[in-house]
Design a protein around this motif. Structure first.
Motif, short mmCIF file in Angstrom:
data_model
loop_
_atom_site.label_atom_id
_atom_site.label_comp_id
_atom_site.label_asym_id
_atom_site.label_seq_id
_atom_site.Cartn_x
_atom_site.Cartn_y
_atom_site.Cartn_z
N LYS A 53 0.83 -1.21 0.00
CA LYS A 53 0.00 0.00 0.00
C LYS A 53 0.86 1.25 0.00
CE LYS A 53 -3.94 -2.08 2.38
NZ LYS A 53 -4.90 -1.95 3.52
N GLY A 54 0.21 2.37 -0.24
CA GLY A 54 0.90 3.64 -0.18
C GLY A 54 1.06 4.13 1.24
N PRO A 55 2.02 5.04 1.49
CA PRO A 55 2.19 5.60 2.83
C PRO A 55 0.93 6.33 3.28
CG PRO A 55 4.09 6.06 1.46
CD PRO A 55 3.04 5.51 0.55
N PHE A 88 12.48 11.96 3.29
CA PHE A 88 11.94 10.83 4.02
C PHE A 88 13.05 9.97 4.61
CE2 PHE A 88 7.52 11.17 2.77
CZ PHE A 88 7.60 11.98 1.65
N ASP A 109 -5.59 6.84 0.72
CA ASP A 109 -5.60 6.88 -0.74
C ASP A 109 -6.80 7.63 -1.31
OD1 ASP A 109 -4.34 3.46 -1.20
OD2 ASP A 109 -3.47 5.26 -0.34
N ARG A 167 -1.75 -0.17 -11.97
CA ARG A 167 -1.24 -0.55 -10.65
C ARG A 167 -0.05 -1.48 -10.77
NH1 ARG A 167 -4.10 -0.39 -6.19
NH2 ARG A 167 -1.98 -0.64 -5.36
N TYR A 180 3.37 15.18 -6.81
CA TYR A 180 4.74 14.68 -6.72
C TYR A 180 4.80 13.24 -7.24
CZ TYR A 180 4.76 18.36 -3.13
OH TYR A 180 4.61 19.54 -2.44
N TYR A 218 7.33 9.92 -6.73
CA TYR A 218 8.44 9.31 -5.99
C TYR A 218 8.66 7.90 -6.49
CZ TYR A 218 7.75 12.90 -2.35
OH TYR A 218 7.64 14.09 -1.65
N GLN A 239 10.24 4.18 -4.81
CA GLN A 239 10.59 3.54 -3.54
C GLN A 239 11.29 2.23 -3.82
OE1 GLN A 239 7.41 2.12 -0.86
NE2 GLN A 239 8.48 3.20 0.79
N LEU A 276 11.79 7.08 0.32
CA LEU A 276 11.12 7.62 -0.86
C LEU A 276 12.01 8.71 -1.47
CD1 LEU A 276 7.60 7.86 0.69
CD2 LEU A 276 8.11 6.63 -1.42
N PHE A 317 5.17 6.06 -6.48
CA PHE A 317 4.07 6.67 -5.74
C PHE A 317 3.86 8.11 -6.18
CE2 PHE A 317 2.90 3.45 -2.80
CZ PHE A 317 4.05 2.74 -2.51
N TYR A 374 -0.12 13.59 0.76
CA TYR A 374 -0.94 12.39 0.84
C TYR A 374 -0.66 11.54 -0.39
CZ TYR A 374 -3.25 15.09 4.42
OH TYR A 374 -3.49 15.83 5.54
N PHE A 375 -0.54 10.24 -0.16
CA PHE A 375 -0.04 9.35 -1.20
C PHE A 375 -1.12 8.50 -1.85
CE2 PHE A 375 4.56 9.68 -1.01
CZ PHE A 375 4.74 10.41 0.14
N GLY A 376 -0.86 8.16 -3.11
CA GLY A 376 -1.69 7.21 -3.82
C GLY A 376 -1.28 5.79 -3.49
N PRO A 377 -1.94 4.81 -4.13
CA PRO A 377 -1.71 3.39 -3.81
C PRO A 377 -0.45 2.80 -4.44
CG PRO A 377 -3.39 3.58 -5.49
CD PRO A 377 -3.07 4.98 -5.06
#
Lengths: 115, 111
Positions: free
Chosen positions: A42-44, A105, B1, B9, B33, B35, B37, B43, B90, B101-104
């Protein structure tokens, strides 16, 4: 599949115990800090934040402590539950000049809660 | 999310092919944004946008380009994918404060 949790510091606790996750930040000019939780795949997810004019902030079952003298941030989770198992990482606004709103981060800590 | 979707995905592609990842938001936030990972790294910022058609590079921008023609969409393009770009990507959004706030996420594999 490969997990973001690989190569990370780990913390293992028993269900019901309190957990403390630590983070050292790098920039003494940073004035805003966030804790995120990331579950596998999942995302943060935003948990709690704190500005540098505070040294403590509480949320639901979570508390963030900020020690600017030693550039240290901690996340305390009360009565840890199995659903708290995740990677936790901190972020700082190390480059907030102008309107950039960029975050830096940390690599994170893997929290495992044993039932 | 909530309010942030990413597509696809999951994607598997071959070295040398172009790839575009899409981030879509329904929050009308100004900042977006991208990123990546990877294990052993936090990130890392690839590119970001501070408004329609306003973008800038992050710390790992080589090999990536972005476009933002509408407030709600931020596209990340790998012009010629390489195996080193295998990662989880992300998207994040911000309304003008420091909170993001981040997406999935999108899991990309380059063979």
């Amino acid at each position: 599949g490969e997990s973001v949790g690989l190569h990370l510091p780990t913390l293992s606790v028993q269900e019901g115990d309190n957990s403390i996750i630590n983070c050292a930040y790098s920039n003494s000019a940073s004035d805003y800090f966030i804790w995120y939780k990331q579950e596998s795949g999942k995302g943060p997810q935003f948990i709690i934040d704190i500005r540098s004019n505070m040294d403590k902030r509480q949320g639901q079952r979570v508390t963030v402590l900020l020690n600017k003298t030693v550039k240290h941030l901690s996340l305390q989770i009360a009565a840890t539950q199995p659903g708290d198992s995740a990677v936790y990482f901190c972020a700082e606004n190390s480059d907030s000049g102008g309107s950039n709103y960029k975050l830096t981060f940390g690599k994170g800590t893997l929290l495992t809660v044993n039932p | 999310d909530a309010g942030i979707t990413q597509s696809p995905r999951h994607k598997v592609t071959e070295t040398g092919t172009p790839v575009t990842l899409r981030c879509h938001q329904t929050e009308n936030h100004r900042y977006m944004y991208w990123y990546r990972q990877d294990p052993g790294h936090g990130l890392r910022l690839i590119h970001y946008s501070y408004g329609v058609k306003d973008t800038d590079k992050g710390e790992v921008s080589d090999g990536y380009s972005v476009s933002r023609s509408k407030t709600e969409d931020f596209l990340l393009t790998l012009e010629s994918a390489t195996s080193s770009q295998t990662s989880v990507y992300f998207c994040a959004i911000s309304g003008g404060s420091d909170t993001q706030y981040f997406g999935p996420g999108t899991r990309l594999t380059v063979l």
